[in-house]
Design an enzyme around this catalytic site. Structure first.
Site, mmCIF file in Angstrom:
data_model
loop_
_atom_site.group_PDB
_atom_site.id
_atom_site.type_symbol
_atom_site.label_atom_id
_atom_site.label_comp_id
_atom_site.label_asym_id
_atom_site.label_seq_id
_atom_site.Cartn_x
_atom_site.Cartn_y
_atom_site.Cartn_z
ATOM 1 N N ARG A 195 13.546 61.098 116.764
ATOM 2 C CA ARG A 195 12.789 61.627 115.617
ATOM 3 C C ARG A 195 13.647 61.663 114.353
ATOM 4 O O ARG A 195 13.105 61.678 113.250
ATOM 5 C CB ARG A 195 12.272 63.038 115.915
ATOM 6 C CG ARG A 195 11.109 63.083 116.908
ATOM 7 C CD ARG A 195 10.560 64.499 117.044
ATOM 8 N NE ARG A 195 10.379 65.077 115.735
ATOM 9 C CZ ARG A 195 10.877 66.243 115.349
ATOM 10 N NH1 ARG A 195 11.580 66.975 116.177
ATOM 11 N NH2 ARG A 195 10.659 66.704 114.130
ATOM 12 N N CYS A 232 9.816 70.497 116.353
ATOM 13 C CA CYS A 232 10.879 71.084 117.167
ATOM 14 C C CYS A 232 10.657 72.578 117.373
ATOM 15 O O CYS A 232 10.227 73.281 116.460
ATOM 16 C CB CYS A 232 12.240 70.889 116.484
ATOM 17 S SG CYS A 232 12.992 69.284 116.789
ATOM 18 N N ARG A 268 8.335 78.850 112.048
ATOM 19 C CA ARG A 268 8.459 78.411 110.657
ATOM 20 C C ARG A 268 7.079 78.624 110.042
ATOM 21 O O ARG A 268 6.268 77.715 109.970
ATOM 22 C CB ARG A 268 8.906 76.949 110.609
ATOM 23 C CG ARG A 268 10.320 76.795 111.147
ATOM 24 C CD ARG A 268 10.875 75.421 110.910
ATOM 25 N NE ARG A 268 10.453 74.498 111.950
ATOM 26 C CZ ARG A 268 10.837 73.229 112.003
ATOM 27 N NH1 ARG A 268 11.633 72.746 111.088
ATOM 28 N NH2 ARG A 268 10.439 72.442 112.972
ATOM 29 N N ASP A 312 20.949 72.391 109.889
ATOM 30 C CA ASP A 312 20.807 71.133 110.628
ATOM 31 C C ASP A 312 22.147 70.546 111.069
ATOM 32 O O ASP A 312 22.179 69.558 111.792
ATOM 33 C CB ASP A 312 20.049 70.094 109.786
ATOM 34 C CG ASP A 312 18.549 70.287 109.849
ATOM 35 O OD1 ASP A 312 18.084 71.142 110.623
ATOM 36 O OD2 ASP A 312 17.825 69.584 109.121
ATOM 37 N N LYS A 314 15.519 61.361 106.436
ATOM 38 C CA LYS A 314 14.247 61.708 107.071
ATOM 39 C C LYS A 314 13.538 62.818 106.311
ATOM 40 O O LYS A 314 12.331 62.750 106.039
ATOM 41 C CB LYS A 314 14.501 62.163 108.512
ATOM 42 C CG LYS A 314 13.261 62.719 109.217
ATOM 43 C CD LYS A 314 13.606 63.306 110.573
ATOM 44 C CE LYS A 314 13.670 64.802 110.512
ATOM 45 N NZ LYS A 314 12.649 65.497 111.295
ATOM 46 N N ASN A 315 14.302 63.865 105.933
ATOM 47 C CA ASN A 315 13.694 65.034 105.290
ATOM 48 C C ASN A 315 13.302 64.779 103.843
ATOM 49 O O ASN A 315 12.721 65.642 103.190
ATOM 50 C CB ASN A 315 14.644 66.239 105.378
ATOM 51 C CG ASN A 315 14.756 66.771 106.794
ATOM 52 O OD1 ASN A 315 13.880 66.538 107.627
ATOM 53 N ND2 ASN A 315 15.836 67.477 107.073
#
Length: 416
Positions: A397, A117, A122, A305, A22-23
């Site tokens: 997600r 999230c 951030r 994570d 995903k990232n």
């Protein structure tokens, strides 16, 4: 509202294939705005976040077509829009990554402050610092951010923190800036390397990705390519922890073990047997899980994570474990949910002290963020009774077909 139900399950056994990262997929999809020819992306995970970024691309004028479940064709030859709609931006923080490509491609971009999230602040100031260094004017007004430049010019940019998003956004903006850009104290994650490899396939000139200093020489235009997204190291780590916590025997396929060295090391510390074979990692959980300590750090350190998933594991280890979270200041929201299931966890600032318990109990819980949701699924696998997880949109997600993959390993998990 849908919920995920998890019942106490037997030791997990079998093989599971990890999806694309995903990232990695999100910044590469954003970077597709830079190409002037067809781009085909393979191994794209079918996730809510991917759907949102595809909506963002479409809203900006790109043509986006799903060729099959995990293959996307993008054509951005006619990009004209430069404003990202608020309703899309508010859904997902990664939407902010279109700013760099739009700024260098058409000289202007406008968006609202990003969502995502709630795991802590951030700040986007490092992104904006980079854009300013390249010559952009920044306009911040009532939650909207605009960046404008007749021409971007390369510069040397030092990041105060090795932010993944800022490194990606600045790298994309610099691809067509005049001259050379150097990003110092750059993030070194594998997803940065994947993005750089993709951009170089389009015709960019990027060297040093994966180190703390990245050099980008600007080019006049970028074309098209076919590219496969790297495997998701966090999904791989999640299934590896699942094998450990259930005392199972699982082969995780489509992995790059060098990307998850800290996870492998810590699982060995708790007593797991781990065998690496090409793109497969076999994890055999021990009869007695031993306590361990972790400290989250930017890559190549232990990934933030994976912190929540490890805390679920530590909840049933023999002895006392300590977690120190250094990346996000609000990333212990899963603690209260695990405590509802009987975990013995105390928070002291950036540290969590976990005293292992003999057993957990199923309870109604909420996924407070993406990785917290994964941790609750893991805890539910070994908790007596039924664990009922709400707010599962967070889980969707970041994990593709999570119930089906767990069920194929023998887990008792379903939606209702």
């Amino acid at each position: 509202m849908e919920k995920i139900m998890v019942e106490k399950s037997p030791p997990l056994r079998g093989n599971v294939r990890v999806s694309g990262a995903k990232n990695s997929a999100l910044p590469i999809l954003a970077a597709s705005l830079l190409g002037t020819e067809d781009i085909i992306l393979e191994d794209v995970p079918r996730l809510k976040d991917v759907e949102v970024i595809c909506e963002v691309l479409t809203s900006l004028g790109a043509k986006v077509e799903f060729l099959d479940r995990e293959t996307i064709k993008i054509n951005s030859s006619n990009i004209k829009n430069y404003e990202t709609p608020y309703e899309l931006m508010s859904k997902m923080r990664a939407s902010f990554l279109v700013m760099g490509p739009l700024l260098t491609r058409i000289g202007k971009t406008k968006t609202s402050l990003p969502g995502g999230c709630a795991i802590g602040t951030r700040p986007i100031d490092l992104h904006l610092k980079g854009f300013r260094a390249l010559g952009a004017e920044i306009d911040v007004d009532h939650g909207n951010i605009g960046a404008y430049a007749d021409k971007l010019v390369g510069d040397r940019i030092y990041l105060d923190f090795p932010s993944v998003g800022a490194t990606e956004n600045i790298m994309m903006a610099a691809t067509m800036a005049e001259g050379e850009t150097i990003i110092d104290n750059a993030a070194m994650e594998p997803e940065i390397v994947d993005l750089a490899n993709f951009l170089n396939k389009l015709g960019a000139d990027i060297k040093g990705a994966g180190t703390s200093s990245i050099r980008i020489k600007g080019v006049e235009k970028l074309g098209g390519t076919t590219h496969s997204i790297i495997p998701d190291r966090i999904e791989a780590g999640t299934f590896m922890v699942a094998a450990a916590i259930t005392k199972g025997d699982v082969v995780v396929e489509n992995t790059i073990s060098s990307h998850i060295k800290p996870v492998i090391a810590k699982l060995r510390e708790v007593g797991c047997e781990i065998y690496e074979n090409g793109d497969k990692i076999r994890v055999i959980g021990p009869d007695n899980l031993k306590a361990t300590d972790i400290k989250t750090l930017p890559y190549p350190g232990f990934p933030t994570d994976m912190q929540a998933q490890f805390m679920a594991l530590m909840s049933v280890c023999n002895g006392t474990s300590v977690v120190i979270e250094t990346v996000f200041e609000n990333r212990f929201m899963h603690v209260d949910e695990l405590k509802r299931m009987g975990a013995d966890i105390k928070i002291d600032g950036k540290s969590a002290i976990i005293q292992g318990v003999d057993e957990l109990a199923g309870a109604p819980v909420k996924a407070t963020d993406l990785r917290a949701g994964a941790a609750l699924v893991l805890a539910g696998l070994v908790a007596n009774g039924v664990t009922e997880i709400e707010n599962i949109y967070h889980i969707d997600r970041g994990y593709s077909n999570i119930e089906e993959k767990f069920r194929n390993l023998g887990a008792i998990i379903y939606r209702k």
